[in-house]
Scaffold this motif. Structure first.
Motif, PDB file in Angstrom:
ATOM      1  N   PRO A  16      37.333  40.974  52.816  1.00 51.39           N
ATOM      2  CA  PRO A  16      38.529  41.778  53.034  1.00 51.39           C
ATOM      3  C   PRO A  16      39.214  42.064  51.722  1.00 51.39           C
ATOM      4  O   PRO A  16      39.090  41.311  50.753  1.00 51.39           O
ATOM      5  N   ALA A  17      39.957  43.151  51.669  1.00 54.01           N
ATOM      6  CA  ALA A  17      40.664  43.524  50.442  1.00 54.01           C
ATOM      7  C   ALA A  17      41.990  42.795  50.387  1.00 54.01           C
ATOM      8  O   ALA A  17      43.059  43.376  50.500  1.00 54.01           O
ATOM      9  N   HIS A  18      41.920  41.464  50.195  1.00 56.73           N
ATOM     10  CA  HIS A  18      43.109  40.626  50.112  1.00 56.73           C
ATOM     11  C   HIS A  18      43.228  40.088  48.692  1.00 56.73           C
ATOM     12  O   HIS A  18      42.424  40.395  47.821  1.00 56.73           O
ATOM     13  N   ALA A  19      44.234  39.251  48.477  1.00 57.48           N
ATOM     14  CA  ALA A  19      44.379  38.583  47.194  1.00 57.48           C
ATOM     15  C   ALA A  19      43.166  37.700  46.952  1.00 57.48           C
ATOM     16  O   ALA A  19      42.441  37.320  47.880  1.00 57.48           O
ATOM     17  N   ALA A  20      42.941  37.351  45.690  1.00 53.69           N
ATOM     18  CA  ALA A  20      41.747  36.584  45.340  1.00 53.69           C
ATOM     19  C   ALA A  20      41.666  35.277  46.119  1.00 53.69           C
ATOM     20  O   ALA A  20      40.591  34.842  46.502  1.00 53.69           O
ATOM     21  N   SER A  21      42.821  34.653  46.378  1.00 50.76           N
ATOM     22  CA  SER A  21      42.810  33.379  47.081  1.00 50.76           C
ATOM     23  C   SER A  21      42.316  33.521  48.511  1.00 50.76           C
ATOM     24  O   SER A  21      41.933  32.541  49.144  1.00 50.76           O
ATOM     25  N   ASP A  22      42.314  34.740  49.058  1.00 49.87           N
ATOM     26  CA  ASP A  22      41.856  34.980  50.416  1.00 49.87           C
ATOM     27  C   ASP A  22      40.423  35.470  50.470  1.00 49.87           C
ATOM     28  O   ASP A  22      39.879  35.682  51.558  1.00 49.87           O
ATOM     29  N   VAL A  39      39.536  32.207  39.714  1.00 49.61           N
ATOM     30  CA  VAL A  39      39.230  33.549  40.205  1.00 49.61           C
ATOM     31  C   VAL A  39      40.549  34.317  40.271  1.00 49.61           C
ATOM     32  O   VAL A  39      41.455  33.950  41.022  1.00 49.61           O
ATOM     33  N   VAL A  40      40.668  35.368  39.468  1.00 44.56           N
ATOM     34  CA  VAL A  40      41.922  36.112  39.325  1.00 44.56           C
ATOM     35  C   VAL A  40      41.726  37.523  39.868  1.00 44.56           C
ATOM     36  O   VAL A  40      40.792  38.231  39.466  1.00 44.56           O
ATOM     37  N   ASP A  41      42.613  37.924  40.771  1.00 48.29           N
ATOM     38  CA  ASP A  41      42.552  39.256  41.375  1.00 48.29           C
ATOM     39  C   ASP A  41      43.018  40.300  40.371  1.00 48.29           C
ATOM     40  O   ASP A  41      44.138  40.246  39.873  1.00 48.29           O
ATOM     41  N   LEU A  42      42.155  41.266  40.083  1.00 45.74           N
ATOM     42  CA  LEU A  42      42.501  42.350  39.161  1.00 45.74           C
ATOM     43  C   LEU A  42      42.969  43.602  39.892  1.00 45.74           C
ATOM     44  O   LEU A  42      43.370  44.567  39.249  1.00 45.74           O
ATOM     45  N   GLY A  43      42.886  43.583  41.225  1.00 44.70           N
ATOM     46  CA  GLY A  43      43.329  44.734  41.997  1.00 44.70           C
ATOM     47  C   GLY A  43      42.263  45.814  42.091  1.00 44.70           C
ATOM     48  O   GLY A  43      41.182  45.712  41.514  1.00 44.70           O
ATOM     49  N   PRO A  44      42.568  46.903  42.795  1.00 45.20           N
ATOM     50  CA  PRO A  44      41.606  48.002  42.945  1.00 45.20           C
ATOM     51  C   PRO A  44      41.578  48.899  41.722  1.00 45.20           C
ATOM     52  O   PRO A  44      42.571  49.066  41.024  1.00 45.20           O
ATOM     53  N   ALA A  45      40.408  49.476  41.484  1.00 45.00           N
ATOM     54  CA  ALA A  45      40.250  50.448  40.398  1.00 45.00           C
ATOM     55  C   ALA A  45      38.947  51.196  40.626  1.00 45.00           C
ATOM     56  O   ALA A  45      37.980  50.642  41.168  1.00 45.00           O
ATOM     57  N   ALA A  46      38.925  52.442  40.201  1.00 41.74           N
ATOM     58  CA  ALA A  46      37.715  53.246  40.373  1.00 41.74           C
ATOM     59  C   ALA A  46      36.591  52.750  39.467  1.00 41.74           C
ATOM     60  O   ALA A  46      35.415  52.815  39.835  1.00 41.74           O
ATOM     61  N   GLN A  47      36.941  52.256  38.296  1.00 42.57           N
ATOM     62  CA  GLN A  47      35.962  51.728  37.352  1.00 42.57           C
ATOM     63  C   GLN A  47      36.278  50.276  37.041  1.00 42.57           C
ATOM     64  O   GLN A  47      37.417  49.827  37.197  1.00 42.57           O
ATOM     65  N   ALA A  48      35.285  49.553  36.597  1.00 43.31           N
ATOM     66  CA  ALA A  48      35.455  48.132  36.325  1.00 43.31           C
ATOM     67  C   ALA A  48      36.486  47.900  35.226  1.00 43.31           C
ATOM     68  O   ALA A  48      36.380  48.480  34.144  1.00 43.31           O
ATOM     69  N   TRP A  68      38.613  44.282  42.282  1.00 45.73           N
ATOM     70  CA  TRP A  68      37.859  43.566  41.252  1.00 45.73           C
ATOM     71  C   TRP A  68      38.417  42.159  41.049  1.00 45.73           C
ATOM     72  O   TRP A  68      39.627  41.931  41.183  1.00 45.73           O
ATOM     73  N   LEU A  69      37.534  41.241  40.714  1.00 50.94           N
ATOM     74  CA  LEU A  69      37.915  39.859  40.427  1.00 50.94           C
ATOM     75  C   LEU A  69      37.423  39.455  39.049  1.00 50.94           C
ATOM     76  O   LEU A  69      36.302  39.798  38.652  1.00 50.94           O
ATOM     77  N   ALA A  70      38.245  38.708  38.335  1.00 51.41           N
ATOM     78  CA  ALA A  70      37.827  38.072  37.091  1.00 51.41           C
ATOM     79  C   ALA A  70      37.416  36.636  37.406  1.00 51.41           C
ATOM     80  O   ALA A  70      38.143  35.902  38.075  1.00 51.41           O
ATOM     81  N   ILE A  71      36.221  36.254  36.949  1.00 46.32           N
ATOM     82  CA  ILE A  71      35.697  34.896  37.153  1.00 46.32           C
ATOM     83  C   ILE A  71      35.813  34.180  35.808  1.00 46.32           C
ATOM     84  O   ILE A  71      34.999  34.384  34.905  1.00 46.32           O
ATOM     85  N   VAL A  72      36.830  33.359  35.674  1.00 42.16           N
ATOM     86  CA  VAL A  72      37.256  32.833  34.375  1.00 42.16           C
ATOM     87  C   VAL A  72      36.829  31.374  34.211  1.00 42.16           C
ATOM     88  O   VAL A  72      37.188  30.523  35.040  1.00 42.16           O
ATOM     89  N   GLY A  73      36.102  31.090  33.144  1.00 38.07           N
ATOM     90  CA  GLY A  73      35.788  29.709  32.815  1.00 38.07           C
ATOM     91  C   GLY A  73      36.951  29.055  32.088  1.00 38.07           C
ATOM     92  O   GLY A  73      37.487  29.599  31.119  1.00 38.07           O
ATOM     93  N   VAL A  74      37.358  27.871  32.560  1.00 36.69           N
ATOM     94  CA  VAL A  74      38.486  27.139  31.972  1.00 36.69           C
ATOM     95  C   VAL A  74      37.931  25.974  31.148  1.00 36.69           C
ATOM     96  O   VAL A  74      37.312  25.061  31.705  1.00 36.69           O
ATOM     97  N   PRO A  75      38.108  25.973  29.834  1.00 40.08           N
ATOM     98  CA  PRO A  75      37.561  24.878  29.016  1.00 40.08           C
ATOM     99  C   PRO A  75      38.127  23.518  29.404  1.00 40.08           C
ATOM    100  O   PRO A  75      39.264  23.406  29.901  1.00 40.08           O
TER     101      PRO A  75
END
Length: 280
Positions: A16-22, A39-48, A68-75
């Motif tokens: 579903p087009a919900h927040a990243a936590s959903d 996992v950070v929600d970047l919102g909708p966009a036509a391009q990445a 789009w979602l950002a998949i972020v590695g945390v050191p």
């Protein structure tokens, strides 16, 4: 244990087009602790969008409805508290916050017969520094293209013998925390790549022994080491499940086992997250 074998592209049609936590991806991968994944929600966009964290580019994947979602590695070195990524789209640049929680990692005490593997001599240190530079460049590889899958297969089938993030003491002296997972399997066991990719580095290193780096795309890197045999070459494309080498005990190892690192945006993160085995 449930095996997560759903390809990433299939996930894109079920979310579903919900927040990243959903989202489905976030429920499985969002473990924002030192050594974890945010996992950070970047919102909708036509391009990445483009995203970065601590000045390094971040893996971005698409969900349904162009979200789009950002998949972020945390050191492991990041302290609990507020962090942020920078996201760039056609409409401008935004700062997006996320919160890193706390996680306590246990200690592990290891006895080595070879004292040089604890306190290297000057010649060893020269070699180690050269090898470290090569491996650092490999970890910082960032190629375009979406990884074939984010939910990974185990490279070998076997019990864990050492978890990620463990504070390690060799002959009573503390060294770097454990940056991957160890699986207790016999020497010669085939090691299979958990996602498609390209071999970007192989070598025989002072600490890691026989080593293979596989680039899965956008800074998503697997590293396998202590191998008895390497079965791939640099530049070779590998499909999910292809054999890259055999389990061994080369380098700094007390016996045969399979060591697997996973890296995102040049941060070593807990591989257990990607196989459904993460423990808070």
């Amino acid at each position: 244990m449930l095996r997560f074998i759903v390809p990433l592209l299939a996930l894109c049609f079920t979310l579903p087009a919900h927040a990243a936590s959903d989202s489905y991806i976030a429920r499985l991968l969002n473990k924002p602790v030192p050594g974890g994944v945010a996992v950070v929600d970047l919102g909708p966009a036509a391009q990445a969008p483009q995203a970065s964290y601590q000045g390094k580019p971040v893996l971005v994947v698409r969900e349904q409805d162009a979200r789009w979602l950002a998949i972020v590695g945390v050191p492991l070195t990041v302290k609990p508290g507020s962090q942020q990524i920078i996201a760039k789209t056609a409409s401008g640049t935004r700062t997006l916050p996320f919160v890193v929680g706390s996680k306590a990692y246990p200690e592990q005490h290891i006895t080595l017969k070879n004292q040089r593997q604890v306190n290297p001599n000057p010649d060893d240190l020269k070699r180690i520094n050269i090898e470290l530079a090569d491996q650092t460049r490999a970890y910082r590889t960032f190629t375009p293209g979406t990884p074939s899958n984010l939910l990974l297969d185990k490279p070998v089938n076997g019990p864990l013998s050492s978890k990620f993030g463990v504070r390690r003491f060799f002959n009573g002296e503390e060294r770097n925390p454990h940056a991957g997972l160890d699986f207790a399997v016999p020497a010669g066991t085939p090691i299979k790549t958990p996602a498609a990719g390209k071999v970007i580095l192989i070598g025989n290193y002072f600490f890691n022994g026989n080593t293979v780096f596989v680039d899965h795309g956008q800074g998503f890197i697997s590293m396998f080491c202590h191998m008895s045999k390497i079965d791939v070459t640099v530049g070779q494309s590998v499909a999910r499940g292809d054999v890259v080498g055999r389990v061994g005990s080369t380098g700094r190892a007390t016996g045969p086992h399979m060591h697997w690192n996973v890296s995102l945006n040049d941060a070593r993160v807990d591989p257990a997250i990607f196989i459904g085995a993460f423990q808070p």
